[in-house]
Design an enzyme around this catalytic site. Structure first.
Site, PDB file in Angstrom:
ATOM      1  N   THR A   1     -50.429   7.714  22.668  1.00 13.85           N
ATOM      2  CA  THR A   1     -51.366   8.810  22.916  1.00 13.85           C
ATOM      3  C   THR A   1     -50.787   9.818  23.890  1.00 13.85           C
ATOM      4  OG1 THR A   1     -53.141   7.199  22.588  1.00 13.85           O
ATOM      5  CG2 THR A   1     -53.770   9.319  23.528  1.00 13.85           C
TER       6      THR A   1
ATOM      7  N   ILE B   1     -57.654  -0.802  25.043  1.00 11.20           N
ATOM      8  CA  ILE B   1     -56.853   0.341  25.468  1.00 11.20           C
ATOM      9  C   ILE B   1     -57.263   1.470  24.537  1.00 11.20           C
ATOM     10  CG2 ILE B   1     -54.547   1.318  25.740  1.00 11.20           C
ATOM     11  CD1 ILE B   1     -53.528  -1.438  26.457  1.00 11.20           C
TER      12      ILE B   1
ATOM     13  N   TYR C   1     -47.394  -4.712  22.316  1.00  7.23           N
ATOM     14  CA  TYR C   1     -48.182  -3.685  21.635  1.00  7.23           C
ATOM     15  C   TYR C   1     -47.788  -3.679  20.171  1.00  7.23           C
ATOM     16  CZ  TYR C   1     -49.937   1.094  20.606  1.00  7.23           C
ATOM     17  OH  TYR C   1     -50.568   2.191  20.065  1.00  7.23           O
TER      18      TYR C   1
END
Length: 295
Positions: free
Chosen positions: A46, A205, A135
């Site tokens: 992001t 998240i 991740y």
């Protein structure tokens, strides 16, 4: 080792005249702190980390650490790369700068094997002392960290404590926690934040939290406290904006929404990302009318 959990925000990176807008970045982080976000996550997907220089990447980590200093909000620094030695360099810098943990996306484009993923993450985690969160976002990286590899890393590497799961699969999250109940599974998909927490996930998240940190912190804190009716109600309330914020590749919609809501002074991306189409911008703006965005 403090295992970070709770309401965590995948921070956007604001630009002004082609450069990182450091003053605005600090203000956006302070806004997250003011609205009870537990952890800020700079320079992940992001945050457009793929198009930041290493110096810009490191500066964003430094700013996040400085703004969060003396508060209850922690910093989980993005430190991912398709080159293991570059990921290690970023992770070691983050630790030295004062970050509380590392978030590391699986190596993208070069599509390592499961053994390659294991060796990559083992080397990364062994190069730092702070906690490391895996991740997994195969839709963007082209590689899936399979459960067996997650279990192997969790069992054998002391400071790998969990995974941000962004496969969009509830079944995957159920499998991970069924076989390793102590593993911290963190939602990486805002539409299913509540189901993941209700299944034993330890937080989120969130992209949406850039825009609505107050709502996201309430959702997560209610869910972790076992107040599932409240958590589900908020998750349902956020459904429309969660969908709108992924109408084009993240972070295109979230930055557009923040600009429309007055949280960003300029709407800038790093090429190859560009602003949303007029049609999709209208959809984002329409979704925003349903929410009160606190400044």
């Amino acid at each position: 080792m403090e295992k970070l959990k709770g309401a965590m925000t995948a921070l956007i990176t604001p630009f002004k005249d082609g450069k990182v807008d450091e003053e605005k970045y600090a203000k956006l982080i302070q806004r997250q702190i003011d609205h009870a976000i537990d952890v800020v996550v700079p320079v992940g997907t992001t945050g457009e980390s793929a198009t930041l220089t290493h110096d810009e990447h490191k500066k964003c980590i430094e700013i996040a650490v400085e703004v969060c200093k003396g508060t209850s909000t922690k910093v989980m620094a993005g430190a991912g790369s398709n080159s293991t030695h570059e990921a290690i360099d970023l992770a070691q810098f983050a630790q030295k700068a004062g970050a509380d943990a590392i978030l590391s996306v699986s190596p993208y484009y070069n599509k390592p094997t499961q053994e390659g993923l294991y060796q990559h993450y083992k080397a990364l985690a062994n190069a730092v002392d702070i906690p490391v969160l895996l991740y997994n976002v195969p839709g963007r990286t082209g590689v899936d960290i399979k459960p067996e590899t997650v279990f192997r890393l969790f069992d054998e590497v002391e400071n790998i404590y969990g995974i941000k799961e962004a496969t969009g699969s509830i079944e995957r999250c159920v499998e991970l926690l069924a076989k390793r109940p102590e593993l911290y599974v963190i939602s990486g998909d805002d539409t299913i934040n509540y189901p993941i927490i209700a299944n034993g996930g330890m937080g989120v998240i969130s992209v949406t939290a850039n825009l609505l940190p107050d709502k996201m912190s309430m959702l997560v804190h209610a869910g972790l406290a076992g107040q599932f009716d409240t958590a589900k109600m908020i998750n349902d309330e956020l459904f429309d904006i969660n969908k709108a914020l992924f109408i084009e590749s993240n972070p295109i919609p979230i930055k557009a929404a923040m600009y429309h809501a007055g949280l960003l002074d300029t709407l800038e991306y790093r090429l190859p990302l560009v602003p949303p189409s007029k049609e999709n911008m209208a959809k984002i703006e329409n979704a925003l009318t349903k929410y009160k965005v606190v400044q």
